[in-house]
Design a protein around this motif. Structure first.
Motif: not given
Length: 408
Positions: A150-151, A153-155, A184, A260, A391, A402-403, A405
């Motif tokens: 999954c990513e 941060i986003r999920e 942002d 994060g 990341p 920012d992300a 993985e």
């Protein structure tokens, strides 16, 4: 990295000793992680001076950096000599005499305005939300667990705390994509160009929502802000708007950022991850230690008179910034401060600030972080980052990913 030019050196005030000037931009790190970079260029104690400011709209305005925990506490507790007014710069940016209270308010207004929202964030009230937080966390994990990566941060990191915040605030979850886009830009992650326009859009949106609560109150935090400021009868429209704006900015950023960093650490340290799986009772202490090690916010104060602090002469009007990551990794307060150690015991970190402005949402933040980690470790297999993955992160007023993985 961004090295100083002669033009920027010319902006350093005459009362600042050259030996205290930071030679690089401390807020944007290039390839180094932002926590490590700031500590590398700022040092471990005392005060330094940077020609760069972490606030994007004030980027080229210099500021003092309180480097050590002692210096930081001296500034943050001294409400007579160092004020919070204008510390976000938002009012000036959009051309209004607007105070984003309680963060930007000073005595005696600070405690008066803080009392409006305090009841929503008391430990007992926050505790009552635990099952809702857990249910949402498990729902999100259920969707993520259908895959082998999954990513994060986003999920997950964005969805859990922001949805809880919007429910508390009484704002529609359907508008979250727009809110995140504004956030942002407002936090400076998209550069300085659209800052004023974006904060104006946030102001307009919240002003309309506040007016709706005046007409038809609800059982939510925004309605309480309206009721409380009207009952005080000072400047209810301006005070309600300022409070709504700072709640909006903080509610969409802080726990997302902390999640994060915490999950990045656990992904990189399988022994720590496995230890928490075996002993979930250790998770609250682990969260506090990771809050210390990965503190990410910077508080700003303005000196109202000439004053000597810890051997440094600060002049009236000087900005002083207090990066929590420096105070929380001060080697005078912690043994091996860069090491994450779940057995440290009682902590006096600065992740939530210090003094009268200590973060009002800290109990909710802790509960969300603890619950998220409990749910993940009880449900998901051991997770890690992909081989060779680094990341992306951002610096500035708040250090975040920012992300992220993850795979399992």
């Amino acid at each position: 990295m961004s090295r100083m030019t002669p033009n920027i050196l010319d902006k350093v005030p005459a009362h600042v000793p050259p030996s205290l000037v930071v030679k690089e931009n401390p807020w944007h790190s290039g390839t180094a992680p932002p926590h490590d970079w700031l500590r590398q260029v700022a040092g471990d104690s005392g005060f330094r001076y940077s020609p760069y400011n972490p606030l994007p709209q004030d980027h080229d305005d210099g500021c003092w950096i309180a480097v050590g925990a002692k210096e930081m506490r001296a500034v943050l507790i001294d409400n007579r000599n160092f004020i919070s007014k204008g510390s976000t710069g938002v009012g000036k940016l959009i051309g209004e005499d607007l105070v984003l209270a309680p963060l930007e308010s000073d005595a005696p207004d600070h405690q008066r305005l803080r009392s409006v929202v305090q009841p929503f964030f008391q430990p007992k009230v926050v505790k009552a939300r635990q099952e809702r937080i857990r249910a949402l966390a498990m729902e999100l994990i259920g969707e993520i667990s259908r895959h082998d990566r999954c990513e994060f941060i986003r999920e997950f990191a964005i969805k859990l705390p922001t949805q809880i915040f919007l429910e508390i605030m009484g704002l529609p979850v359907a508008d979250l994509p727009q809110f995140l886009e504004w956030e942002d830009t407002a936090m400076g992650r998209n550069g300085p160009d659209d800052l004023a326009e974006t904060w104006t859009k946030i102001r307009t949106y919240l002003d309309e929502a506040i007016e709706m609560r005046r007409q038809t109150p609800r059982d939510d935090l925004l309605s309480e802000v309206v009721r409380g400021t009207e009952a005080m009868g000072r400047a209810p429209k301006a005070e309600a708007l300022g409070m709504a704006m700072i709640l909006f900015a903080a509610g969409l950023d802080t726990v997302v950022t902390a999640l994060g960093w915490h999950f990045k650490h656990l992904a990189e340290h399988p022994d720590d991850q496995e230890r928490l799986r075996r002993d979930p009772a250790l998770i609250p202490a682990a969260v506090d230690e990771m809050l210390r090690a990965f503190s990410f916010t910077t508080l700003t104060r303005t000196a109202v008179r000439d004053i000597d602090v810890c051997g440094v002469s600060i002049k009236a009007g000087d900005r002083v910034v207090c990066p929590s990551t420096l105070g929380s990794r001060d080697s005078h307060d912690y043994i091996n401060p860069d090491r994450v150690d779940f057995d440290r015991g009682s902590l006096r970190h600065l992740a939530f600030g210090f003094g009268q402005h200590i973060c009002i949402g800290m109990h909710l933040a802790r509960l969300e972080l603890v619950t998220a980690i409990e749910c993940w470790l009880a449900t998901m297999p051991q997770f890690r980052m992909p081989d060779g993955y680094q990341p992306p992160w951002h610096g500035g007023i708040s250090f975040g990913l920012d992300a992220l993985e993850l795979q399992w």
